[in-house]
Design a protein around this motif. Structure first.
Motif, PDB file in Angstrom:
ATOM      1  N   GLN A 177       2.716   3.722   2.097  1.00  0.00           N
ATOM      2  CA  GLN A 177       1.496   2.910   2.098  1.00  0.00           C
ATOM      3  C   GLN A 177       0.366   3.714   2.737  1.00  0.00           C
ATOM      4  O   GLN A 177       0.275   3.830   3.948  1.00  0.00           O
ATOM      5  CB  GLN A 177       1.735   1.608   2.853  1.00  0.00           C
ATOM      6  CG  GLN A 177       2.859   0.769   2.265  1.00  0.00           C
ATOM      7  CD  GLN A 177       3.163  -0.461   3.113  1.00  0.00           C
ATOM      8  OE1 GLN A 177       2.509  -0.724   4.114  1.00  0.00           O
ATOM      9  NE2 GLN A 177       4.178  -1.211   2.711  1.00  0.00           N
ATOM     10  N   VAL A 206       3.316  -4.037  -6.214  1.00  0.00           N
ATOM     11  CA  VAL A 206       3.878  -2.690  -6.375  1.00  0.00           C
ATOM     12  C   VAL A 206       5.239  -2.718  -7.061  1.00  0.00           C
ATOM     13  O   VAL A 206       5.899  -1.682  -7.151  1.00  0.00           O
ATOM     14  CB  VAL A 206       4.003  -1.994  -5.000  1.00  0.00           C
ATOM     15  CG1 VAL A 206       2.637  -1.773  -4.380  1.00  0.00           C
ATOM     16  CG2 VAL A 206       4.897  -2.802  -4.052  1.00  0.00           C
ATOM     17  N   VAL A 243      -1.528  -6.598  -3.371  1.00  0.00           N
ATOM     18  CA  VAL A 243      -1.318  -5.443  -4.242  1.00  0.00           C
ATOM     19  C   VAL A 243       0.135  -5.467  -4.712  1.00  0.00           C
ATOM     20  O   VAL A 243       1.055  -5.279  -3.913  1.00  0.00           O
ATOM     21  CB  VAL A 243      -1.617  -4.119  -3.514  1.00  0.00           C
ATOM     22  CG1 VAL A 243      -1.274  -2.927  -4.410  1.00  0.00           C
ATOM     23  CG2 VAL A 243      -3.086  -4.062  -3.109  1.00  0.00           C
ATOM     24  N   TYR A 296       1.093  -5.706   0.577  1.00  0.00           N
ATOM     25  CA  TYR A 296       1.893  -5.178  -0.532  1.00  0.00           C
ATOM     26  C   TYR A 296       2.924  -6.213  -0.954  1.00  0.00           C
ATOM     27  O   TYR A 296       3.692  -6.712  -0.128  1.00  0.00           O
ATOM     28  CB  TYR A 296       2.563  -3.868  -0.128  1.00  0.00           C
ATOM     29  CG  TYR A 296       1.573  -2.730   0.033  1.00  0.00           C
ATOM     30  CD1 TYR A 296       1.191  -1.959  -1.058  1.00  0.00           C
ATOM     31  CD2 TYR A 296       0.986  -2.455   1.269  1.00  0.00           C
ATOM     32  CE1 TYR A 296       0.268  -0.937  -0.935  1.00  0.00           C
ATOM     33  CE2 TYR A 296       0.057  -1.436   1.414  1.00  0.00           C
ATOM     34  CZ  TYR A 296      -0.296  -0.679   0.303  1.00  0.00           C
ATOM     35  OH  TYR A 296      -1.219   0.329   0.438  1.00  0.00           O
ATOM     36  N   CYS A 348      -1.243   3.727  -2.579  1.00  0.00           N
ATOM     37  CA  CYS A 348       0.163   3.916  -2.205  1.00  0.00           C
ATOM     38  C   CYS A 348       0.835   4.806  -3.245  1.00  0.00           C
ATOM     39  O   CYS A 348       0.312   5.009  -4.345  1.00  0.00           O
ATOM     40  CB  CYS A 348       0.892   2.577  -2.079  1.00  0.00           C
ATOM     41  SG  CYS A 348       1.014   1.654  -3.636  1.00  0.00           S
TER      42      CYS A 348
END
Length: 210
Positions: free
Chosen positions: A126, A148, A146, A110, A179
């Motif tokens: 998560q 976020v 990823v 993340y 998430c």
């Protein structure tokens, strides 16, 4: 793509008794299989293998397996361990074949701090920590990033929202939640109706006060 190397030897004896002797000698019984290849029984050094597995992502690292001097590119498909001692008792290797894709579990990393966390006091939950993908062995990524940072409170990221490198096919369901940024939970002390009043303990009167 992450890679590592390990040496192995072909073994002729199979069965529980032979496997027990191999472990007593400081080695681990293993097997290699693949498309168009008959399964082949192997032995690998226990100390070298244990050290290697502690330093790699087991499911996504390509292992250059040297089998009596002949090299084979493989993936570790299964690691069996003793139920109590947790020592390795057996390993399965899959030989990689040029032009054939493989399915692997890749760690999710993340990236960034969600806006809902920075500005609104939310919490990033998560849900997924790995992504199941199909990819050419030469293009296996070390991890999947990823981002976020743009998520606000109440925002949910699904598998279908992910942006992935070309050549990667996701095997997880598109609607699976990756998430979510949630409102922080506030602990509230429950009020119990009809609770007994606390007992008041009074000092006993002295004899001359009776």
């Amino acid at each position: 793509m992450s890679s590592a190397s390990l040496s192995a030897s072909v073994r002729a004896e199979t069965g529980k008794g032979a496997a027990r002797k191999i472990r007593q000698a400081g080695s681990i019984p293993a097997v290699i299989y693949g498309h168009g290849r008959e399964p082949q029984s192997l032995t690998i050094n226990a100390r070298d293998t244990d050290k290697l597995l502690k330093s790699i992502a087991i499911s996504s690292t390509v292992i250059d397996l040297s089998i009596d001097g002949k090299s084979a590119r493989t993936l570790i498909r299964e690691v069996q361990r003793h139920p109590f001692k947790r020592t390795i008792t057996h390993i399965d290797f899959q030989e990689l074949v040029a032009g054939e894709t493989v399915s692997v579990q890749i760690p999710i990393v993340y990236v960034g701090v969600p806006e809902g966390v920075r500005l609104e006091g939310g919490l990033l939950d998560q849900i997924m920590h790995q992504l199941h993908i199909e990819v050419d062995p030469s293009s296996i990524p070390n991890h999947i990033d990823v981002d976020v940072s743009a998520l606000k409170i109440g925002n949910t990221l699904h598998v279908s929202d992910l942006t992935l490198p070309a050549g990667i096919k996701v095997l997880d369901e598109p609607g699976n939640t990756v998430c979510i940024v949630q409102v922080p939970k506030v602990a509230v002390e429950p009020i119990v109706e009809g609770a007994a009043e606390p007992e008041v303990i009074r000092a006993k009167p002295k004899a001359d006060e009776k």
